[in-house]
Design a protein around this motif. Structure first.
Motif, PDB file in Angstrom:
ATOM      1  N   ALA A  34      26.039 -16.790 102.670  1.00  0.00           N
ATOM      2  CA  ALA A  34      25.436 -16.597 101.358  1.00  0.00           C
ATOM      3  C   ALA A  34      26.496 -16.669 100.262  1.00  0.00           C
ATOM      4  O   ALA A  34      26.278 -17.278  99.209  1.00  0.00           O
ATOM      5  N   ARG A  35      27.661 -16.063 100.511  1.00  0.00           N
ATOM      6  CA  ARG A  35      28.742 -16.130  99.528  1.00  0.00           C
ATOM      7  C   ARG A  35      29.199 -17.567  99.328  1.00  0.00           C
ATOM      8  O   ARG A  35      29.498 -18.001  98.207  1.00  0.00           O
ATOM      9  N   GLY A  36      29.248 -18.327 100.427  1.00  0.00           N
ATOM     10  CA  GLY A  36      29.633 -19.728 100.330  1.00  0.00           C
ATOM     11  C   GLY A  36      28.654 -20.532  99.488  1.00  0.00           C
ATOM     12  O   GLY A  36      29.055 -21.405  98.707  1.00  0.00           O
ATOM     13  N   LEU A  37      27.362 -20.242  99.636  1.00  0.00           N
ATOM     14  CA  LEU A  37      26.350 -20.935  98.837  1.00  0.00           C
ATOM     15  C   LEU A  37      26.481 -20.583  97.356  1.00  0.00           C
ATOM     16  O   LEU A  37      26.346 -21.454  96.493  1.00  0.00           O
ATOM     17  N   ARG A  38      26.754 -19.320  97.087  1.00  0.00           N
ATOM     18  CA  ARG A  38      26.933 -18.929  95.682  1.00  0.00           C
ATOM     19  C   ARG A  38      28.155 -19.619  95.084  1.00  0.00           C
ATOM     20  O   ARG A  38      28.140 -20.075  93.937  1.00  0.00           O
ATOM     21  N   GLY A  39      29.222 -19.726  95.895  1.00  0.00           N
ATOM     22  CA  GLY A  39      30.420 -20.423  95.428  1.00  0.00           C
ATOM     23  C   GLY A  39      30.153 -21.890  95.178  1.00  0.00           C
ATOM     24  O   GLY A  39      30.638 -22.461  94.190  1.00  0.00           O
ATOM     25  N   ALA A  40      29.366 -22.528  96.046  1.00  0.00           N
ATOM     26  CA  ALA A  40      29.027 -23.939  95.861  1.00  0.00           C
ATOM     27  C   ALA A  40      28.209 -24.127  94.593  1.00  0.00           C
ATOM     28  O   ALA A  40      28.384 -25.103  93.860  1.00  0.00           O
TER      29      ALA A  40
ATOM     30  N   GLY B 159      28.043 -25.950  88.829  1.00  0.00           N
ATOM     31  CA  GLY B 159      27.546 -25.550  87.519  1.00  0.00           C
ATOM     32  C   GLY B 159      26.107 -25.091  87.563  1.00  0.00           C
ATOM     33  O   GLY B 159      25.408 -25.091  86.550  1.00  0.00           O
ATOM     34  N   GLU B 160      25.639 -24.684  88.770  1.00  0.00           N
ATOM     35  CA  GLU B 160      24.267 -24.235  88.967  1.00  0.00           C
ATOM     36  C   GLU B 160      24.288 -22.909  89.718  1.00  0.00           C
ATOM     37  O   GLU B 160      24.004 -22.866  90.921  1.00  0.00           O
ATOM     38  N   PRO B 161      24.632 -21.802  89.082  1.00  0.00           N
ATOM     39  CA  PRO B 161      24.704 -20.510  89.771  1.00  0.00           C
ATOM     40  C   PRO B 161      23.402 -20.176  90.476  1.00  0.00           C
ATOM     41  O   PRO B 161      22.313 -20.449  89.956  1.00  0.00           O
ATOM     42  N   ASN B 162      23.513 -19.618  91.687  1.00  0.00           N
ATOM     43  CA  ASN B 162      22.321 -19.222  92.429  1.00  0.00           C
ATOM     44  C   ASN B 162      22.465 -17.783  92.931  1.00  0.00           C
ATOM     45  O   ASN B 162      23.534 -17.176  92.819  1.00  0.00           O
ATOM     46  N   ASP B 163      21.397 -17.250  93.479  1.00  0.00           N
ATOM     47  CA  ASP B 163      21.367 -15.859  93.945  1.00  0.00           C
ATOM     48  C   ASP B 163      21.234 -15.789  95.461  1.00  0.00           C
ATOM     49  O   ASP B 163      20.528 -14.924  96.002  1.00  0.00           O
ATOM     50  N   ALA B 164      21.891 -16.699  96.175  1.00  0.00           N
ATOM     51  CA  ALA B 164      21.820 -16.702  97.636  1.00  0.00           C
ATOM     52  C   ALA B 164      22.235 -15.339  98.184  1.00  0.00           C
ATOM     53  O   ALA B 164      23.241 -14.760  97.775  1.00  0.00           O
TER      54      ALA B 164
ATOM     55  N   PRO C 150      15.252 -26.997  95.136  1.00  0.00           N
ATOM     56  CA  PRO C 150      16.313 -27.974  94.854  1.00  0.00           C
ATOM     57  C   PRO C 150      17.658 -27.343  94.525  1.00  0.00           C
ATOM     58  O   PRO C 150      18.702 -27.877  94.890  1.00  0.00           O
ATOM     59  N   LEU C 151      17.636 -26.203  93.836  1.00  0.00           N
ATOM     60  CA  LEU C 151      18.877 -25.515  93.490  1.00  0.00           C
ATOM     61  C   LEU C 151      19.681 -25.186  94.743  1.00  0.00           C
ATOM     62  O   LEU C 151      20.896 -25.405  94.802  1.00  0.00           O
ATOM     63  N   TYR C 152      18.992 -24.664  95.769  1.00  0.00           N
ATOM     64  CA  TYR C 152      19.666 -24.309  97.013  1.00  0.00           C
ATOM     65  C   TYR C 152      19.959 -25.539  97.869  1.00  0.00           C
ATOM     66  O   TYR C 152      20.944 -25.569  98.605  1.00  0.00           O
ATOM     67  N   ALA C 153      19.086 -26.559  97.772  1.00  0.00           N
ATOM     68  CA  ALA C 153      19.332 -27.780  98.537  1.00  0.00           C
ATOM     69  C   ALA C 153      20.656 -28.420  98.132  1.00  0.00           C
ATOM     70  O   ALA C 153      21.445 -28.862  98.973  1.00  0.00           O
ATOM     71  N   ARG C 154      20.930 -28.430  96.831  1.00  0.00           N
ATOM     72  CA  ARG C 154      22.188 -29.023  96.359  1.00  0.00           C
ATOM     73  C   ARG C 154      23.389 -28.168  96.763  1.00  0.00           C
ATOM     74  O   ARG C 154      24.444 -28.699  97.124  1.00  0.00           O
ATOM     75  N   ALA C 155      23.215 -26.841  96.724  1.00  0.00           N
ATOM     76  CA  ALA C 155      24.310 -25.959  97.143  1.00  0.00           C
ATOM     77  C   ALA C 155      24.571 -26.092  98.642  1.00  0.00           C
ATOM     78  O   ALA C 155      25.728 -26.077  99.082  1.00  0.00           O
ATOM     79  N   LEU C 156      23.499 -26.225  99.430  1.00  0.00           N
ATOM     80  CA  LEU C 156      23.653 -26.408 100.880  1.00  0.00           C
ATOM     81  C   LEU C 156      24.436 -27.677 101.191  1.00  0.00           C
ATOM     82  O   LEU C 156      25.342 -27.670 102.033  1.00  0.00           O
ATOM     83  N   LYS C 157      24.082 -28.757 100.519  1.00  0.00           N
ATOM     84  CA  LYS C 157      24.774 -30.021 100.784  1.00  0.00           C
ATOM     85  C   LYS C 157      26.235 -29.922 100.395  1.00  0.00           C
ATOM     86  O   LYS C 157      27.118 -30.424 101.107  1.00  0.00           O
ATOM     87  N   ARG C 158      26.512 -29.253  99.271  1.00  0.00           N
ATOM     88  CA  ARG C 158      27.897 -29.101  98.820  1.00  0.00           C
ATOM     89  C   ARG C 158      28.695 -28.238  99.804  1.00  0.00           C
ATOM     90  O   ARG C 158      29.836 -28.551 100.145  1.00  0.00           O
ATOM     91  N   PHE C 159      28.094 -27.147 100.269  1.00  0.00           N
ATOM     92  CA  PHE C 159      28.809 -26.183 101.104  1.00  0.00           C
ATOM     93  C   PHE C 159      28.967 -26.653 102.550  1.00  0.00           C
ATOM     94  O   PHE C 159      30.020 -26.474 103.162  1.00  0.00           O
TER      95      PHE C 159
END
Length: 236
Positions: A9-15, A20-25, A43-52
């Motif tokens: 979850a911390r990794g997703l928040r960092g991603a 430039g799209e803060p999330n609350d993972a 979509p917000l989490y999908a982009r963070a998942l792909k980045r992380f």
């Protein structure tokens, strides 16, 4: 990845911060994903998942609704979406993050001029500021295909539907001689969160009701000085 749920979850928040799209993972969110309780991700989490992770959400087992907003051939717009799991439908949508829609967008609408018997395409670079589910938008100076024609919008977000009002002040030395037009608009947001499409409605000079297509496309999630200066130009 040999990570605990908290670490993931911390990794997703960092991603999200990097994008430039803060999330609350949270750990609870990761638990719902791993257990299969939630089989889709926004979509917000999908982009963070792909980045992380370096992998697409589909390859991680998620079902991503491939929705598109398109003309229905009868003057309206429809949204087609894939299936969503029953658990997700029962749970309801997760709240949008505070700045999901903030940024610089390209606004494009069409209107028919009866006096000129022609349809015109009007574009503005606009800045959207978000406060909860309220969006306020203002065109950038000099960033319109109609010179000296500032545009403003006051919108409310409800899931994937955006509804509100618009106002445009025409140029004093232009064809409409400084007339001020206003009306309503309703848009559907695509799952990517980067495009909205729908229709506007408003009164014409003879008090007839006019309508036409309206589309917003995200150009830059930053509203910093550099982005504002970059898009303070006539849209292409």
């Amino acid at each position: 990845m040999n990570l605990s749920q908290d670490e993931f979850a911390r990794g997703l928040r960092g991603a999200g911060e990097e994008l430039g799209e803060p999330n609350d993972a949270s750990k609870r969110l990761v638990q719902r994903w791993e257990s299969g309780e939630t089989r889709t991700c926004r979509p917000l989490y999908a982009r963070a998942l792909k980045r992380f992770t370096g992998r697409t959400p589909e390859s991680l087992g998620f079902t991503i609704p491939m929705a598109r907003v398109h003309s229905d051939g009868a003057g309206g717009h429809d949204m087609e979406a894939g299936e969503v799991g029953m658990a997700d439908a029962a749970a309801g949508p997760e709240p949008e993050p505070q700045n999901a829609y903030a940024g610089v967008w390209l606004s494009r609408y069409e209107f028919y001029s009866s006096s000129r018997d022609e349809t015109f395409d009007c574009r503005h670079h606009i800045v959207i500021v978000q406060h909860g589910n309220r969006l306020t938008a203002q065109s950038l100076p000099g960033a319109s295909t109609n010179p000296d024609s500032p545009l403003s919008l006051d919108l409310t977000v409800d899931r994937n539907v955006v509804t509100g009002t618009w106002t445009e002040q025409t140029a004093a030395d232009g064809y409409y001689q400084g007339a001020r037009y206003h009306g309503a608009v309703q848009l559907l947001v695509e799952p990517t969160g980067r495009r909205m499409a729908g229709r506007w409605v408003g009164f014409g000079k003879d008090f007839d009701v006019n309508t036409g297509p309206w589309e917003l496309r995200l150009l830059d999630r930053s509203t910093g000085r550099a982005s504002i200066e970059r898009y303070s130009t006539t849209p292409q």
